[in-house]
Design a protein around this motif. Structure first.
Motif, short mmCIF file in Angstrom:
data_model
loop_
_atom_site.label_atom_id
_atom_site.label_comp_id
_atom_site.label_asym_id
_atom_site.label_seq_id
_atom_site.Cartn_x
_atom_site.Cartn_y
_atom_site.Cartn_z
N LYS A 234 0.82 -1.22 0.00
CA LYS A 234 0.00 0.00 0.00
C LYS A 234 0.85 1.26 0.00
CE LYS A 234 -0.57 0.20 5.06
NZ LYS A 234 0.16 1.46 5.23
N PRO B 151 -1.05 -2.64 -10.66
CA PRO B 151 -0.76 -1.51 -9.77
C PRO B 151 -0.88 -1.97 -8.31
CG PRO B 151 -2.24 -0.85 -11.53
CD PRO B 151 -2.13 -2.35 -11.60
N PRO B 152 0.02 -1.54 -7.44
CA PRO B 152 0.00 -2.04 -6.05
C PRO B 152 -1.35 -1.93 -5.36
CG PRO B 152 2.02 -0.84 -6.45
CD PRO B 152 1.20 -0.68 -7.69
N LEU B 153 -2.06 -0.82 -5.56
CA LEU B 153 -3.34 -0.65 -4.87
C LEU B 153 -4.46 -1.48 -5.47
CD1 LEU B 153 -3.33 3.17 -4.03
CD2 LEU B 153 -2.65 1.22 -2.60
N ASP B 154 -4.19 -2.16 -6.60
CA ASP B 154 -5.17 -3.07 -7.18
C ASP B 154 -4.98 -4.50 -6.67
OD1 ASP B 154 -6.30 -1.05 -8.59
OD2 ASP B 154 -5.45 -1.57 -10.52
N ASN C 76 4.58 3.16 -4.95
CA ASN C 76 4.09 4.07 -5.99
C ASN C 76 3.11 3.31 -6.88
OD1 ASN C 76 3.65 5.79 -8.14
ND2 ASN C 76 5.82 6.10 -8.61
N ASN C 77 1.87 3.77 -6.93
CA ASN C 77 0.85 3.05 -7.68
C ASN C 77 1.08 3.12 -9.18
OD1 ASN C 77 -1.50 1.41 -7.19
ND2 ASN C 77 -2.70 2.98 -8.25
N ASN C 78 1.97 4.03 -9.62
CA ASN C 78 2.30 4.12 -11.05
C ASN C 78 3.42 3.16 -11.45
OD1 ASN C 78 0.40 6.18 -11.62
ND2 ASN C 78 1.80 7.71 -10.75
N PRO D 119 3.80 -0.60 -11.52
CA PRO D 119 3.07 -1.85 -11.31
C PRO D 119 3.96 -2.99 -10.86
CG PRO D 119 3.31 -1.39 -13.65
CD PRO D 119 3.80 -0.17 -12.93
N LEU E 192 -2.12 -5.91 1.15
CA LEU E 192 -1.60 -4.55 1.07
C LEU E 192 -0.74 -4.15 2.26
CD1 LEU E 192 -4.71 -2.65 -0.37
CD2 LEU E 192 -2.64 -3.36 -1.58
#
Length: 265
Positions: free
Chosen positions: A165, A182-185, A168-170, A172, A191
């Motif tokens: 969580k 993407p990490p938050l997915d 960086n969500n950008n 993957p 997480l």
């Protein structure tokens, strides 16, 4: 008599898939006796008695063992505040002595050829394999892609020092043969590495990777890339991968019109 023992979680989707697996085993070998061990759900799981009664009436070779003792959860684990998954894991962990006794009881009148357990019950492998020397298999009730991710979780844990969580969500994450994620997915329980649910799933993944085999509720042509990644050992990096068996989709069959569920034909 020859028997196979199944051990599902109390979640209804997992339970029905496990019962359907028992029916599938009987189509291959009708002389088998299928025994399904049942723990009591730590939450209101609804009335499953009619379902059990219907299965017992139509398939007498399947026996439900509903007599495992009730589990008292620790006071600090409030059923009002805890995640359902945490409650399930806790009940299954505390039920291991009762499962051992049930296996011993069944083995007095049957030759148990295999013990098939839901992936939530991974810690129970030590009971069947070490204490009773029964070949033990994990039944993964979801898709092969989800299994690939589940088996790769220990690699993420070892190679990424942060919680997912906090990444960086950008940027993957990459699981072999799967699309970038993407990490938050990622599944919510993956997480936070400090969360109890994360630790449960991590331990279950490790136990699953050390079973005699993994049964997956999918069929290979539906997910060829994910299935191949698992079968060729790309998702378990610390040791060899157990055999993978794609046997799905196992679903509850109901009366339906010919026009319904075309995709499942």
């Amino acid at each position: 008599m020859e028997a196979i023992v199944l051990y599902p979680t109390t979640a209804i989707g997992h339970l029905i898939a496990m019962v359907e697996l028992g029916k599938l085993l009987l189509t291959s070998k009708p002389s088998l006796s299928i025994h399904i061990l049942m723990t009591t759900a730590p939450y209101d799981a609804g009335d499953t008695a009619p379902y059990f009664a219907a299965v017992s009436a139509s398939t007498p070779s399947i026996a439900f063992h509903n007599n495992l003792p009730l589990i008292s959860l620790p006071p600090e684990l409030s059923t009002a505040s805890a995640h359902v998954e945490n409650l399930i894991f806790e009940v299954l962990n505390l039920s291991k002595p009762n499962v051992s006794q049930a296996l011993l009881f069944i083995s007095q009148t049957h030759t148990i050829h295999a013990f098939v357990i839901d992936f939530f019950c991974g810690s129970t492998l030590a009971v069947s394999a070490d204490d009773h020397h029964i070949p033990s298999y994990i039944f993964f009730t979801s898709a092969a892609a989800a299994l690939a991710l589940f088996l790769y979780l220990p690699t993420f844990h070892e190679t990424i020092p942060k919680s997912l969580k906090d990444l960086n969500n950008n940027a993957p994450l990459h699981v072999p043969r799967l699309p970038p994620i993407p990490p938050l997915d990622m599944p919510k329980h993956y997480l936070d590495r400090h969360d109890k649910a994360y630790k449960y799933f991590l331990e279950s993944s490790i136990h699953t990777s050390r079973s005699n085999g993994i049964i997956v509720n999918t069929f290979e042509p539906l997910e060829p890339r994910a299935a191949k990644a698992i079968e060729t050992g790309l998702c378990i990096t610390s040791h060899s991968t157990p055999p993978i068996y794609c046997i799905g989709p196992l679903i509850l069959t109901r009366e339906k019109k010919d026009s319904e569920f075309e995709c499942l034909k």
